[in-house]
Scaffold this motif. Structure first.
Motif, PDB file in Angstrom:
ATOM      1  N   TYR A  51       0.682 -12.320   9.014  1.00 18.98           N
ATOM      2  CA  TYR A  51      -0.183 -11.467   8.208  1.00 18.98           C
ATOM      3  C   TYR A  51      -1.593 -11.492   8.785  1.00 18.98           C
ATOM      4  O   TYR A  51      -1.963 -12.403   9.538  1.00 18.98           O
ATOM      5  CB  TYR A  51      -0.194 -11.901   6.739  1.00 18.98           C
ATOM      6  CG  TYR A  51      -0.716 -13.298   6.506  1.00 18.98           C
ATOM      7  CD1 TYR A  51      -2.071 -13.512   6.224  1.00 18.98           C
ATOM      8  CD2 TYR A  51       0.114 -14.408   6.555  1.00 18.98           C
ATOM      9  CE1 TYR A  51      -2.567 -14.781   6.002  1.00 18.98           C
ATOM     10  CE2 TYR A  51      -0.372 -15.683   6.335  1.00 18.98           C
ATOM     11  CZ  TYR A  51      -1.709 -15.865   6.062  1.00 18.98           C
ATOM     12  OH  TYR A  51      -2.196 -17.129   5.852  1.00 18.98           O
ATOM     13  N   SER A  69       2.343  -8.213   7.883  1.00 16.66           N
ATOM     14  CA  SER A  69       2.606  -7.768   9.260  1.00 16.66           C
ATOM     15  C   SER A  69       3.253  -6.391   9.312  1.00 16.66           C
ATOM     16  O   SER A  69       2.995  -5.621  10.237  1.00 16.66           O
ATOM     17  CB  SER A  69       3.469  -8.779   9.997  1.00 16.66           C
ATOM     18  OG  SER A  69       4.738  -8.897   9.387  1.00 16.66           O
ATOM     19  N   SER A  70       4.045  -6.053   8.316  1.00 17.26           N
ATOM     20  CA  SER A  70       4.720  -4.752   8.307  1.00 17.26           C
ATOM     21  C   SER A  70       3.746  -3.583   8.216  1.00 17.26           C
ATOM     22  O   SER A  70       4.095  -2.453   8.535  1.00 17.26           O
ATOM     23  CB  SER A  70       5.710  -4.673   7.145  1.00 17.26           C
ATOM     24  OG  SER A  70       5.015  -4.799   5.912  1.00 17.26           O
ATOM     25  N   LEU A  97       1.828  -0.719   0.795  1.00 12.92           N
ATOM     26  CA  LEU A  97       2.641  -1.667   1.552  1.00 12.92           C
ATOM     27  C   LEU A  97       3.295  -2.613   0.564  1.00 12.92           C
ATOM     28  O   LEU A  97       2.623  -3.425  -0.060  1.00 12.92           O
ATOM     29  CB  LEU A  97       1.778  -2.470   2.532  1.00 12.92           C
ATOM     30  CG  LEU A  97       1.064  -1.690   3.618  1.00 12.92           C
ATOM     31  CD1 LEU A  97       0.109  -2.594   4.382  1.00 12.92           C
ATOM     32  CD2 LEU A  97       2.075  -1.067   4.568  1.00 12.92           C
ATOM     33  N   ASP A  98       4.588  -2.484   0.408  1.00 11.30           N
ATOM     34  CA  ASP A  98       5.324  -3.294  -0.557  1.00 11.30           C
ATOM     35  C   ASP A  98       4.697  -3.114  -1.941  1.00 11.30           C
ATOM     36  O   ASP A  98       4.590  -1.999  -2.410  1.00 11.30           O
ATOM     37  CB  ASP A  98       5.369  -4.773  -0.136  1.00 11.30           C
ATOM     38  CG  ASP A  98       6.037  -4.967   1.222  1.00 11.30           C
ATOM     39  OD1 ASP A  98       7.015  -4.259   1.506  1.00 11.30           O
ATOM     40  OD2 ASP A  98       5.568  -5.817   1.987  1.00 11.30           O
TER      41      ASP A  98
END
Length: 134
Positions: A51, A69-70, A97-98
């Protein structure tokens, strides 16, 4: 504007932020000073993955945003959109993100233009990091 880098050695920045129990390893650390503010960019890794931890520190406050990181490449694309644009008609954007939502807002005050980043988690209260000028 000044910057430096190093691995490890984050003790002088204070704890908190994204550290969750000592299993976090610092992979890359960069520091940037803009006017009276310090910005820390730390790429870290723990058992759940990598991250990016972005922190802003002034003499009185400290704000931190954690980017999984995604979403680092998406986050950097949006950041570059604001930083590299000469357009004065930029508009706010958000990145989901999520369970996190990152809000990018451009503003201007007597000291100049600035980029304000805020993070919300579902329905939780926002906190943010502001760039030069505010």
């Amino acid at each position: 504007m000044e910057g430096n880098s190093g691995g490890g050695g984050g003790a002088d920045r204070g704890g908190g932020g994204g550290e969750r129990g000592g299993n976090d390893v610092e992979l890359v650390c960069k520091t940037l000073q803009v006017e009276h503010k310090l910005f820390y960019f730390d790429l870290k890794e723990n058992p759940r993955g990598r991250y990016l931890k972005i922190s802003e520190k002034t003499s009185a406050t400290r704000s931190t945003i954690i980017v999984p990181s995604s979403g680092i490449s998406w986050f950097l694309d949006l950041f570059n959109y604001y930083v590299n644009s000469d357009d004065h008609d930029l508009f706010s954007k958000e990145l989901q993100l999520d369970t996190k939502v990152f809000y990018f807002d451009i503003g201007e005050n007597r000291r100049g233009r600035f980029l304000k980043l805020e993070k919300g988690i579902e329905e939780e209260e926002l906190f943010g990091i502001t760039g030069p000028g505010e």
